[in-house]
Design a protein around this motif. Sequence first.
Motif, short mmCIF file in Angstrom:
data_model
loop_
_atom_site.label_atom_id
_atom_site.label_comp_id
_atom_site.label_asym_id
_atom_site.label_seq_id
_atom_site.Cartn_x
_atom_site.Cartn_y
_atom_site.Cartn_z
N TRP A 126 -5.04 0.17 -8.72
CA TRP A 126 -5.60 -0.99 -8.02
C TRP A 126 -5.59 -0.76 -6.51
O TRP A 126 -4.94 0.15 -6.00
CB TRP A 126 -4.81 -2.26 -8.36
N THR A 127 -6.35 -1.59 -5.83
CA THR A 127 -6.31 -1.66 -4.37
C THR A 127 -5.68 -2.98 -3.97
O THR A 127 -5.65 -3.94 -4.74
CB THR A 127 -7.71 -1.56 -3.75
N LYS A 128 -5.17 -3.03 -2.76
CA LYS A 128 -4.67 -4.27 -2.18
C LYS A 128 -4.55 -4.08 -0.68
O LYS A 128 -4.88 -3.01 -0.15
CB LYS A 128 -3.32 -4.69 -2.79
N THR A 129 -4.09 -5.10 -0.01
CA THR A 129 -3.74 -4.97 1.40
C THR A 129 -2.28 -5.37 1.58
O THR A 129 -1.72 -6.11 0.78
CB THR A 129 -4.62 -5.85 2.31
N TYR A 130 -1.68 -4.82 2.63
CA TYR A 130 -0.34 -5.25 3.02
C TYR A 130 -0.36 -5.54 4.51
O TYR A 130 -0.75 -4.68 5.32
CB TYR A 130 0.71 -4.17 2.72
N THR A 131 0.04 -6.74 4.87
CA THR A 131 0.07 -7.15 6.26
C THR A 131 1.49 -7.07 6.78
O THR A 131 2.37 -7.81 6.32
CB THR A 131 -0.48 -8.57 6.43
N GLY A 132 1.72 -6.16 7.71
CA GLY A 132 3.05 -5.96 8.26
C GLY A 132 3.35 -6.91 9.40
O GLY A 132 2.60 -7.85 9.68
N SER A 133 4.45 -6.64 10.08
CA SER A 133 4.94 -7.52 11.14
C SER A 133 3.92 -7.79 12.25
O SER A 133 3.82 -8.92 12.73
CB SER A 133 6.22 -6.94 11.75
N PRO A 134 3.13 -6.79 12.69
CA PRO A 134 2.16 -7.06 13.77
C PRO A 134 0.98 -7.90 13.32
O PRO A 134 0.15 -8.29 14.15
CB PRO A 134 1.70 -5.66 14.19
N GLY A 135 0.84 -8.14 12.00
CA GLY A 135 -0.25 -8.97 11.51
C GLY A 135 -1.51 -8.20 11.15
O GLY A 135 -2.54 -8.80 10.90
N THR A 136 -1.41 -6.87 11.11
CA THR A 136 -2.56 -6.05 10.75
C THR A 136 -2.53 -5.75 9.26
O THR A 136 -1.52 -5.26 8.74
CB THR A 136 -2.54 -4.73 11.53
N ALA A 137 -3.63 -6.02 8.57
CA ALA A 137 -3.71 -5.76 7.13
C ALA A 137 -4.05 -4.30 6.88
O ALA A 137 -5.07 -3.81 7.35
CB ALA A 137 -4.76 -6.67 6.49
N ALA A 138 -3.20 -3.61 6.13
CA ALA A 138 -3.40 -2.21 5.82
C ALA A 138 -4.00 -2.05 4.44
O ALA A 138 -3.67 -2.79 3.51
CB ALA A 138 -2.07 -1.46 5.88
N ARG A 139 -4.90 -1.08 4.30
CA ARG A 139 -5.40 -0.73 2.98
C ARG A 139 -4.31 -0.03 2.18
O ARG A 139 -3.61 0.85 2.69
CB ARG A 139 -6.59 0.21 3.09
N VAL A 140 -4.21 -0.39 0.89
CA VAL A 140 -3.23 0.21 -0.01
C VAL A 140 -3.92 0.57 -1.32
O VAL A 140 -4.65 -0.25 -1.88
CB VAL A 140 -2.06 -0.74 -0.29
N PHE A 141 -3.70 1.79 -1.78
CA PHE A 141 -4.13 2.19 -3.12
C PHE A 141 -2.89 2.57 -3.90
O PHE A 141 -2.01 3.28 -3.40
CB PHE A 141 -5.09 3.38 -3.07
N PHE A 142 -2.82 2.11 -5.16
CA PHE A 142 -1.65 2.40 -5.99
C PHE A 142 -2.08 2.73 -7.40
O PHE A 142 -3.02 2.13 -7.94
CB PHE A 142 -0.68 1.21 -6.04
N THR A 143 -1.38 3.67 -8.01
CA THR A 143 -1.55 3.94 -9.43
C THR A 143 -0.20 4.13 -10.09
O THR A 143 0.70 4.76 -9.51
CB THR A 143 -2.43 5.18 -9.69
N THR A 144 -0.05 3.57 -11.29
CA THR A 144 1.18 3.76 -12.05
C THR A 144 1.16 5.06 -12.85
O THR A 144 2.13 5.39 -13.52
CB THR A 144 1.42 2.58 -13.02
N LEU A 145 0.06 5.79 -12.79
CA LEU A 145 0.01 7.11 -13.40
C LEU A 145 0.73 8.11 -12.51
O LEU A 145 0.95 7.86 -11.34
CB LEU A 145 -1.44 7.53 -13.61
N GLY A 146 1.10 9.25 -13.06
CA GLY A 146 1.78 10.24 -12.24
C GLY A 146 2.63 11.23 -13.01
O GLY A 146 3.35 12.03 -12.40
N HIS A 147 2.55 11.22 -14.36
CA HIS A 147 3.19 12.28 -15.13
C HIS A 147 2.65 13.62 -14.63
O HIS A 147 1.47 13.73 -14.30
CB HIS A 147 2.87 12.07 -16.61
N PRO A 148 3.48 14.65 -14.56
CA PRO A 148 2.99 15.93 -14.01
C PRO A 148 1.78 16.48 -14.76
O PRO A 148 0.91 17.12 -14.15
CB PRO A 148 4.20 16.86 -14.13
N TYR A 149 1.69 16.20 -16.06
CA TYR A 149 0.55 16.71 -16.82
C TYR A 149 -0.71 15.88 -16.59
O TYR A 149 -1.82 16.36 -16.84
CB TYR A 149 0.88 16.75 -18.31
N ASP A 150 -0.56 14.65 -16.11
CA ASP A 150 -1.74 13.86 -15.76
C ASP A 150 -2.61 14.60 -14.76
O ASP A 150 -3.85 14.57 -14.83
CB ASP A 150 -1.36 12.51 -15.16
N PHE A 151 -1.96 15.27 -13.80
CA PHE A 151 -2.69 15.92 -12.71
C PHE A 151 -3.40 17.20 -13.14
O PHE A 151 -4.11 17.81 -12.35
CB PHE A 151 -1.74 16.20 -11.55
#
Length: 322
Positions: A241-266
């Motif tokens: 999924w994608t999302k944003t995270y807004t830190g202390s300065p108030g700037t929204a950062a792009r975030v990409f995350f995946t729960t995949l990651g087994h070494p054989y997945d790659f």
Amino acid sequence: MRTPAALVLIALVATGYRYLPLDESDPIESTRIVIVTGDEEYRSEESMPMLARILRRDYSFEVTVCFALNENGFIDPNVLDNIEGLEALDDANLMVLFTRFRALPDEQAAHILAFAESGKPMVGFRTSTHAFLYKDDPEREHLNDDWPTKVFGQKWITHHGHFDDGDKPLTAVGFVAGMEDHSILRGVKPFDAYSWLYHVHGGDHELYGDSQPLLLGTSLKSGHAMNDRLDRFPLTNPVAWTKTYTGSPGTAARVFFTTLGHPYDFKDESMRRLALNGILWALGHEVPEGGADATISGTYEPNNSGFGDKFKPGLRPDDLKH
């Protein structure tokens, strides 16, 4: 008593500790990426350097990979309280995180926490839903669950089972309806992953904030199905999924995350392309029409996942650059 991580962060800022802003007018070659590894189960110390080699080859990015090192300077993912080189985050444009249950000292954790607050983009893999584990530590316990939930979209909850680890795929990955044309999915085809499915959404849980699922995984073999718990932990769950995270300065950062990651997945071209596309998207760079070139640079023959001594011993960071 150690100074809490939050106070260390404030002290660093007060003494001139700074992050260079992301200037999207800079040429792509000036992009600095820091990949933080440190998980004792999924061989991030092998998969992440492989991605780094592709990024250097195709985009001339400056890519630094940080590892958990033992006292002799060898990569040892079982060392939970040391990841060296995190100061490279100070002037990075992107942080990629693939850690699991780390208990880093404040002076190291502060680099990760400050980057997350900087408003610059981030990418996370699998166990970064539980990037930290500070036991019996009220000053830092928010980093265990609250921090990954807000930054990446979810904390560690459960998964559908370790069955047949590395012997056969355990999760069928496909598109979320209507998201097939998202740039992160360019050149990505449905595939079967060796990662057992993480539960992140459904029942009593939901993805946090503005998380937008791109890919769904369906468990091919589930302990929760065997125990009649699918009302709480459905067989199908978001895996990217994608999302944003807004830190202390108030700037929204792009975030990409995946729960995949087994070494054989790659080993699967679509998994590598998904990761590379996600990095390009997070940076705000154009993803090629057919997706990133996912051809492996050098070789990639990772050890299987697993705890204990399942990692390759005797490796130093420089051994994985080529």
